[in-house]
Design a protein around this motif. Structure first.
Motif, short mmCIF file in Angstrom:
data_model
loop_
_atom_site.label_atom_id
_atom_site.label_comp_id
_atom_site.label_asym_id
_atom_site.label_seq_id
_atom_site.Cartn_x
_atom_site.Cartn_y
_atom_site.Cartn_z
N LEU A 286 0.74 -1.01 -0.11
CA LEU A 286 0.33 -0.03 -0.17
C LEU A 286 1.36 1.10 0.07
N GLY A 287 1.62 1.47 0.84
CA GLY A 287 3.14 2.73 0.66
C GLY A 287 3.10 2.71 -0.89
N MET A 288 3.77 1.75 -1.23
CA MET A 288 4.92 1.96 -2.38
C MET A 288 3.68 2.23 -3.73
N GLU A 289 2.85 1.49 -3.40
CA GLU A 289 1.60 2.73 -4.33
C GLU A 289 0.81 3.87 -3.92
N HIS A 290 1.13 4.05 -2.99
CA HIS A 290 0.96 5.69 -2.85
C HIS A 290 2.04 6.30 -3.06
N ALA A 291 3.46 5.45 -3.28
CA ALA A 291 4.34 6.38 -3.56
C ALA A 291 4.42 6.44 -4.96
N ARG A 292 3.79 5.71 -6.09
CA ARG A 292 3.46 5.70 -7.00
C ARG A 292 2.34 6.61 -7.96
N THR A 293 1.84 6.87 -6.31
CA THR A 293 0.83 8.13 -7.22
C THR A 293 1.32 9.63 -6.41
N VAL A 294 2.06 9.32 -5.94
CA VAL A 294 2.88 11.00 -5.23
C VAL A 294 3.90 11.37 -6.60
N LEU A 295 4.69 10.17 -7.48
CA LEU A 295 5.41 10.02 -8.23
C LEU A 295 4.96 10.88 -9.48
N ALA A 296 3.81 10.48 -9.84
CA ALA A 296 2.67 10.40 -10.88
C ALA A 296 2.80 12.39 -10.73
N GLY A 297 2.16 12.71 -10.10
CA GLY A 297 1.22 13.47 -9.77
C GLY A 297 2.49 15.05 -9.45
N LEU A 298 4.24 14.46 -9.38
CA LEU A 298 4.73 15.50 -9.87
C LEU A 298 4.95 16.04 -10.67
N GLY A 299 5.43 15.29 -11.82
CA GLY A 299 5.03 16.02 -12.79
C GLY A 299 3.57 16.90 -13.80
N GLN A 300 2.79 16.87 -13.16
CA GLN A 300 1.68 17.71 -13.51
C GLN A 300 1.47 19.18 -13.00
#
Length: 223
Positions: A209-223
């Motif tokens: 669950l932590g890694m899935e959340h990190a994925r979401t955070v990383l994806a949001g950085l480029g927006q």
């Protein structure tokens, strides 16, 4: 290339998180692992999170960002308070591995079980679940269960004894709860080994669950 820095208290966590990343992270995400056993060993020895350990966690997070990481995630629940402190001090995202797990558990019901093999991990995890519930305005009851002797067994190389004590805690100590939270990532493999239906409630572990959340955070950085 987006880069995630993972800060561990044990080298044994490196392959676990590498395997999860291979499944949940986009192919272009790079991982950097930072291991410092002093953060957990000093916390266990003192019986609580010391200021010197908090400072060390803040330094480790800074090292991750200095090495080029875009997001840092600390994979130990015992030092969560220090992670939140680091999050206040850096502009880049600093994540607790167990935050998403706590949110899922609170969403699952009102009677939440927290299982741990260390008192220094049990308390911070239970406190986090309480805080998440308070933020959501939800009244909950927490059932804490410490698997006495399990941590000592695994440290002595007796994995079978650790697994036996943890499985007893999950099946006997968690009756009547709506959700179960594992305070330590290492306990997840015990859940996987139990027969279907042995545990009465959904079980949440932090790594996935932590890694899935990190994925979401990383994806949001480029927006």
């Amino acid at each position: 290339m987006p880069t995630l820095g993972l800060i561990h208290n044990s080298a044994t966590l490196v392959p676990i998180f590498t395997e999860i990343a291979a499944r949940v992270m986009p192919a272009d995400v790079k991982l950097l692992h930072f291991v410092d056993e002093s953060t957990i060993k000093n916390t266990i020895a003192a019986g609580h999170l010391q200021k010197s350990t908090m400072r060390q966690v803040v330094r480790l997070v800074g090292s991750a960002f200095d090495a080029g990481c875009d997001v840092a995630m600390v994979t130990c629940s015992s030092i969560g308070k220090a992670v939140e402190m680091a999050a206040e001090l850096y502009d880049q995202p600093v994540l607790r591995v167990d935050r998403a797990m706590a949110e899922k558990a609170v969403a699952s019901g009102t009677r939440i079980g927290v299982v741990a093999t260390l008192p220094t991990t049990l308390q911070p995890t239970a406190d986090l679940v309480r805080r998440v519930a308070a933020e959501q305005g939800k009244a909950i009851e927490i059932v804490e269960h410490l698997c006495e002797g399990a941590f000592q067994a695994v440290m002595a190389g007796d994995g079978a004894k650790h697994d036996r004590i943890v499985s007893e805690g999950l099946t006997e100590g968690m009756k009547g709860v709506d959700a179960i939270v594992l305070a330590q990532a290492s306990m997840a493999r015990v859940v996987a080994s139990l027969p279907e239906g042995a545990v009465s409630a959904p079980v949440y572990a932090s790594p996935e669950l932590g890694m899935e959340h990190a994925r979401t955070v990383l994806a949001g950085l480029g927006q």
